[in-house]
Design a protein around this motif. Structure first.
Motif, mmCIF file in Angstrom:
data_model
loop_
_atom_site.group_PDB
_atom_site.id
_atom_site.type_symbol
_atom_site.label_atom_id
_atom_site.label_comp_id
_atom_site.label_asym_id
_atom_site.label_seq_id
_atom_site.Cartn_x
_atom_site.Cartn_y
_atom_site.Cartn_z
ATOM 1 N N LEU A 1 -4.376 1.889 5.088
ATOM 2 C CA LEU A 1 -3.360 2.033 5.690
ATOM 3 C C LEU A 1 -3.173 2.892 6.384
ATOM 4 O O LEU A 1 -1.502 2.353 7.028
ATOM 5 C CB LEU A 1 -2.283 2.827 3.575
ATOM 6 C CG LEU A 1 -0.736 3.253 4.035
ATOM 7 C CD1 LEU A 1 0.054 2.223 3.940
ATOM 8 C CD2 LEU A 1 -0.120 4.351 2.651
ATOM 9 N N ASN A 2 -3.304 3.701 7.070
ATOM 10 C CA ASN A 2 -2.837 4.510 8.209
ATOM 11 C C ASN A 2 -3.048 3.116 9.291
ATOM 12 O O ASN A 2 -2.390 3.595 9.995
ATOM 13 C CB ASN A 2 -4.234 5.391 7.891
ATOM 14 C CG ASN A 2 -3.505 5.925 7.570
ATOM 15 O OD1 ASN A 2 -2.213 6.835 6.853
ATOM 16 N ND2 ASN A 2 -4.972 7.572 7.162
ATOM 17 N N LEU B 1 1.205 -1.213 -0.111
ATOM 18 C CA LEU B 1 0.598 -0.227 0.317
ATOM 19 C C LEU B 1 1.088 1.531 -0.315
ATOM 20 O O LEU B 1 0.564 2.381 -0.743
ATOM 21 C CB LEU B 1 -1.108 -0.050 1.115
ATOM 22 C CG LEU B 1 -1.902 -1.192 1.103
ATOM 23 C CD1 LEU B 1 -2.617 -0.929 2.361
ATOM 24 C CD2 LEU B 1 -3.175 -0.774 -0.065
ATOM 25 N N ILE B 2 1.922 1.270 0.611
ATOM 26 C CA ILE B 2 2.485 2.288 0.394
ATOM 27 C C ILE B 2 3.245 2.771 -0.848
ATOM 28 O O ILE B 2 3.550 3.781 -1.146
ATOM 29 C CB ILE B 2 4.059 2.249 1.802
ATOM 30 C CG1 ILE B 2 3.372 1.936 3.354
ATOM 31 C CG2 ILE B 2 5.254 3.085 1.112
ATOM 32 C CD1 ILE B 2 4.303 1.901 3.579
ATOM 33 N N GLN C 1 1.977 1.231 -2.869
ATOM 34 C CA GLN C 1 0.799 1.878 -4.339
ATOM 35 C C GLN C 1 0.589 3.435 -4.428
ATOM 36 O O GLN C 1 0.775 3.818 -5.765
ATOM 37 C CB GLN C 1 0.164 1.075 -4.031
ATOM 38 C CG GLN C 1 -1.987 1.069 -4.796
ATOM 39 C CD GLN C 1 -2.746 0.391 -4.296
ATOM 40 O OE1 GLN C 1 -3.193 0.561 -3.139
ATOM 41 N NE2 GLN C 1 -3.576 -0.230 -5.621
ATOM 42 N N LYS C 2 0.970 4.335 -2.871
ATOM 43 C CA LYS C 2 0.822 5.414 -2.660
ATOM 44 C C LYS C 2 1.017 6.427 -3.642
ATOM 45 O O LYS C 2 0.546 7.255 -4.163
ATOM 46 C CB LYS C 2 0.238 5.207 -0.967
ATOM 47 C CG LYS C 2 0.023 6.947 -0.586
ATOM 48 C CD LYS C 2 -0.341 6.754 0.136
ATOM 49 C CE LYS C 2 -0.552 8.484 1.233
ATOM 50 N NZ LYS C 2 0.626 9.816 0.844
ATOM 51 N N GLN C 3 2.311 5.509 -3.377
ATOM 52 C CA GLN C 3 3.526 6.600 -3.671
ATOM 53 C C GLN C 3 3.626 6.638 -5.477
ATOM 54 O O GLN C 3 3.289 7.783 -6.362
ATOM 55 C CB GLN C 3 5.046 5.712 -3.558
ATOM 56 C CG GLN C 3 5.512 5.974 -2.200
ATOM 57 C CD GLN C 3 6.693 5.434 -2.075
ATOM 58 O OE1 GLN C 3 7.501 4.017 -2.640
ATOM 59 N NE2 GLN C 3 7.236 5.546 -0.781
ATOM 60 N N THR D 1 -8.511 2.925 0.764
ATOM 61 C CA THR D 1 -7.057 2.071 0.875
ATOM 62 C C THR D 1 -6.541 3.045 2.375
ATOM 63 O O THR D 1 -5.538 2.422 2.757
ATOM 64 C CB THR D 1 -6.590 1.974 -0.186
ATOM 65 O OG1 THR D 1 -7.673 1.529 -1.062
ATOM 66 C CG2 THR D 1 -5.387 1.450 -0.287
ATOM 67 N N LEU D 2 -6.577 4.427 1.543
ATOM 68 C CA LEU D 2 -5.545 5.218 2.426
ATOM 69 C C LEU D 2 -5.589 5.222 4.265
ATOM 70 O O LEU D 2 -5.153 5.119 4.595
ATOM 71 C CB LEU D 2 -6.730 7.054 1.865
ATOM 72 C CG LEU D 2 -4.770 7.481 3.162
ATOM 73 C CD1 LEU D 2 -3.642 7.406 2.979
ATOM 74 C CD2 LEU D 2 -5.919 9.138 2.773
ATOM 75 N N GLU E 1 0.806 8.758 -6.464
ATOM 76 C CA GLU E 1 1.482 10.080 -6.067
ATOM 77 C C GLU E 1 1.965 10.278 -7.225
ATOM 78 O O GLU E 1 2.036 11.689 -7.658
ATOM 79 C CB GLU E 1 1.747 10.484 -5.038
ATOM 80 C CG GLU E 1 0.288 10.519 -3.603
ATOM 81 C CD GLU E 1 0.619 10.292 -2.760
ATOM 82 O OE1 GLU E 1 2.592 10.718 -2.519
ATOM 83 O OE2 GLU E 1 0.102 10.060 -1.879
ATOM 84 N N LYS F 1 -4.364 9.766 -6.805
ATOM 85 C CA LYS F 1 -4.890 9.998 -4.994
ATOM 86 C C LYS F 1 -5.351 8.506 -4.865
ATOM 87 O O LYS F 1 -6.042 8.458 -5.619
ATOM 88 C CB LYS F 1 -5.965 10.730 -4.403
ATOM 89 C CG LYS F 1 -5.228 12.259 -5.093
ATOM 90 C CD LYS F 1 -6.183 13.064 -4.346
ATOM 91 C CE LYS F 1 -5.888 14.811 -3.971
ATOM 92 N NZ LYS F 1 -6.803 15.842 -3.388
ATOM 93 N N ILE F 2 -4.733 8.363 -3.346
ATOM 94 C CA ILE F 2 -5.115 6.809 -3.303
ATOM 95 C C ILE F 2 -6.503 7.114 -3.053
ATOM 96 O O ILE F 2 -7.042 8.029 -2.634
ATOM 97 C CB ILE F 2 -4.334 5.993 -2.097
ATOM 98 C CG1 ILE F 2 -4.226 4.843 -1.663
ATOM 99 C CG2 ILE F 2 -4.680 6.895 -0.918
ATOM 100 C CD1 ILE F 2 -3.306 3.719 -0.854
#
Length: 184
Positions: free
Chosen positions: A180-181, A158-159, A161-163, A176-177, A166, A171-172
């Motif tokens: 991840l959090n 997920l990290i 994927q987010k990168q 999903t965010l 971006e 945006k994720i």
């Protein structure tokens, strides 16, 4: 319990060769992970096999299923083009094959994840990401980590994927965010 051969025949005749091959790869990976994590292997296999049943539906087919099952109309917006098949796939799996709620939820959330994710959800989500012929460079790291720590593999994926999103100016997904959090 499941008529796997019938489902395979249905998928083979309704999916492109590429998508069918991917579905077999995901099913095989899900079965291996289920065995490793002591989950019902057949259930994981069938979920992996059918997870992309609606991936190649036309816009018209998507509209029909959204209408029929009163799914959120927002799914038809262009920004949901890559994930609508998950929501529709869950209802198609239930209607065509009578698959249970746990399988249908794993199909529904295999693209974006959700909270809380059970073991089958995590296995299908990650099997989908590593069950590809061509993959991103960090997928090998995920493949190695997945048999050591499923949650860590999920977090690292997920990290990354987010990168990636971006970097493309995207945006994720908010769900999903949130997932991840929770893992961070």
């Amino acid at each position: 319990m499941y008529d796997i051969e019938k489902i395979k025949k249905d998928l083979e005749s309704n999916l492109s060769e590429f998508r069918f091959d991917h579905s077999i790869r995901v099913a095989d990976e899900a079965k291996k992970l289920a065995k490793y994590y002591k989950l019902d292997e057949e259930k994981a296999y069938i979920t992996g096999l059918i997870h992309d049943i609606a991936k190649e539906f036309t816009d018209e087919e998507n509209e029909k299923w959204v209408e029929k099952y009163k799914l959120p109309k927002e799914l038809l917006l262009p920004e949901f083009r890559n994930i609508i098949h998950a929501d529709i796939g869950a209802v198609v799996a239930k209607e065509l094959y009578g698959l249970d709620e746990e399988i249908c939820n794993a199909i529904k959330y295999h693209t974006i994840g959700h909270l809380p994710m059970n073991l089958l959800d995590k296995i299908i989500f990650l099997s989908d990401k590593i069950g590809r012929k061509v993959s991103k460079p960090y997928i090998e790291e995920i493949r190695n980590l997945i048999y050591k720590d499923l949650d860590e593999a999920l977090k690292i994926f997920l990290i990354k994927q987010k990168q990636n999103l971006e970097n493309k100016g995207e945006k994720i997904h908010p769900i999903t965010l949130e997932l991840l959090n929770s893992l961070l």
